[in-house]
Motif scaffolding. Structure first.
Motif, mmCIF file in Angstrom:
data_model
loop_
_atom_site.group_PDB
_atom_site.id
_atom_site.type_symbol
_atom_site.label_atom_id
_atom_site.label_comp_id
_atom_site.label_asym_id
_atom_site.label_seq_id
_atom_site.Cartn_x
_atom_site.Cartn_y
_atom_site.Cartn_z
ATOM 1 N N TYR A 16 9.770 -6.679 81.291
ATOM 2 C CA TYR A 16 11.124 -6.793 81.823
ATOM 3 C C TYR A 16 11.966 -7.775 81.022
ATOM 4 O O TYR A 16 13.023 -7.418 80.503
ATOM 5 N N ASN A 17 11.552 -9.007 80.918
ATOM 6 C CA ASN A 17 12.171 -9.978 80.008
ATOM 7 C C ASN A 17 11.057 -10.572 79.158
ATOM 8 O O ASN A 17 10.218 -11.318 79.674
ATOM 9 N N ALA A 34 15.951 -7.380 80.409
ATOM 10 C CA ALA A 34 16.189 -6.696 81.683
ATOM 11 C C ALA A 34 15.643 -5.268 81.663
ATOM 12 O O ALA A 34 16.297 -4.324 82.107
ATOM 13 N N LEU A 71 16.998 -13.864 81.939
ATOM 14 C CA LEU A 71 17.539 -12.829 81.057
ATOM 15 C C LEU A 71 17.309 -13.234 79.615
ATOM 16 O O LEU A 71 17.613 -14.353 79.214
ATOM 17 N N SER A 131 15.956 -16.339 88.485
ATOM 18 C CA SER A 131 15.851 -15.115 87.692
ATOM 19 C C SER A 131 16.082 -15.460 86.228
ATOM 20 O O SER A 131 16.444 -16.591 85.888
ATOM 21 N N SER A 159 9.956 -8.143 86.539
ATOM 22 C CA SER A 159 11.124 -8.089 87.413
ATOM 23 C C SER A 159 10.915 -8.859 88.716
ATOM 24 O O SER A 159 11.881 -9.271 89.360
#
Length: 314
Positions: free
Chosen positions: A166-167, A122, A63, A61, A140
């Motif tokens: 999302y990012n 995020a 960020l 994942s 995501s």
């Protein structure tokens, strides 16, 4: 000679011309993450770090640096002071991430800064689009794509079928478009600089790369065309040039947080390696590879003794 050594020598030859010597280190510190360091002496000294991340691997994942609560949001034209600057290493430690690089261009006049282009963390918009500047989004569900837009609207320019912002971070140039190098001829493109790049492959891998520069005899930087060739060699079908220069940084926690490259910013003694506080960074979260054991670092003496850099031994 291993397959990876062969690939690197071909890379060095095609990107930079005939190569007299090359040194390479390869590791898989996390599940779905392959990390490579390439050290060239010819046709110029270069230190290159490339992280290849399997976007489908379990536990992966991301960020992007979150906003600092600016009340003006994404309103165009106002001095938002959208993020609070911190080094890539500080961000990695704060987020307990496993890998991180610097990202979007930003203003350097204050600790709280505006970012030059789209930043989304995020799912929360931090900075609006910059017209004519490409942005890189990781949705995501870990789908990577290039997006472009104006202020609070956007257009998807990739073939992703699962798009959501999302990012997201922004670069100055799309250096690879549909598997072809797409760089300009202006001085910024042709000059040799420290560089940071992000791209993705057809088989759903994210490619992160840093190239050190402005260090004569140690690592002297790349042009955008060379950077595009590097990203193409690792299979990128789309790729962006992110903020470079003194911002270029790649860090890892394996498990101790440390800096892999040597940033070009200098201390008062004129020594490179000072970390810049960047407007945004991109963190990678991954599961530890149980078979990875970082052994005692070996000292690599670059360019016949002019500088030393600690790397892992394989």
């Amino acid at each position: 000679m291993s397959r990876y050594h062969y690939v690197y020598l071909i890379l060095a030859t095609l990107v930079l011309g005939p190569v007299a010597s090359a040194e390479e280190h390869i590791a898989q510190p996390f599940v779905g993450v392959t990390l490579r360091g390439l050290f060239l002496d010819d046709p110029r000294p270069l230190t290159i770090w490339v992280a290849e991340i399997d976007l489908t691997a379990d536990g992966i994942s991301f960020l992007v640096t979150p906003g600092n609560g600016d009340p003006n949001g994404s309103e165009a034209g106002d001095p938002n002071a959208e993020t609070t600057r911190q080094t890539t290493l500080e961000f990695l430690k704060e987020q307990n991430a496993q890998l991180a690089i610097n990202a979007t261009f930003f203003g350097m006049s204050a600790r709280d800064t505006d970012n030059l282009g789209l930043v989304v963390s995020a799912g929360e918009w931090v900075s609006p689009f910059r017209e004519d500047w490409p942005s890189f989004n990781i949705s995501s569900d870990n789908q990577a794509s290039i997006v472009r837009g104006k202020h609070d609207t956007y257009q998807v320019t990739s073939r992703s079928q699962h798009e959501n912002l999302y990012n997201a971070v922004t670069g100055s140039d799309q250096i690879v478009t549909n598997s072809k190098a797409t760089t300009g001829r202006r001085e910024f493109s042709t000059a040799l600089h420290p560089r940071t790049a992000i791209g993705y492959t057809a088989d759903k891998k994210l490619i992160l790369a840093t190239v050190d520069g402005r260090q004569p005899g140690v690592s002297e930087g790349m042009s955008l065309l060379e950077l595009a060739s590097l990203m193409l060699r690792f299979g990128s079908v789309q790729a962006l040039n992110l903020d470079g220069g003194g911002s270029t940084t790649m860090v890892i926690a394996d498990p101790e947080p440390r800096v892999l490259n040597t940033p070009s910013s200098k201390n008062k003694a004129g020594e490179c390696g000072v970390l810049r506080k960047n407007g945004t960074n991109l963190a990678v979260f991954a599961r530890r590879n149980p078979s990875y054991q970082r052994t005692a670092p070996v000292l690599r003496r670059a360019n016949r003794g002019q500088a030393e850099q600690a790397v892992w031994s394989d």
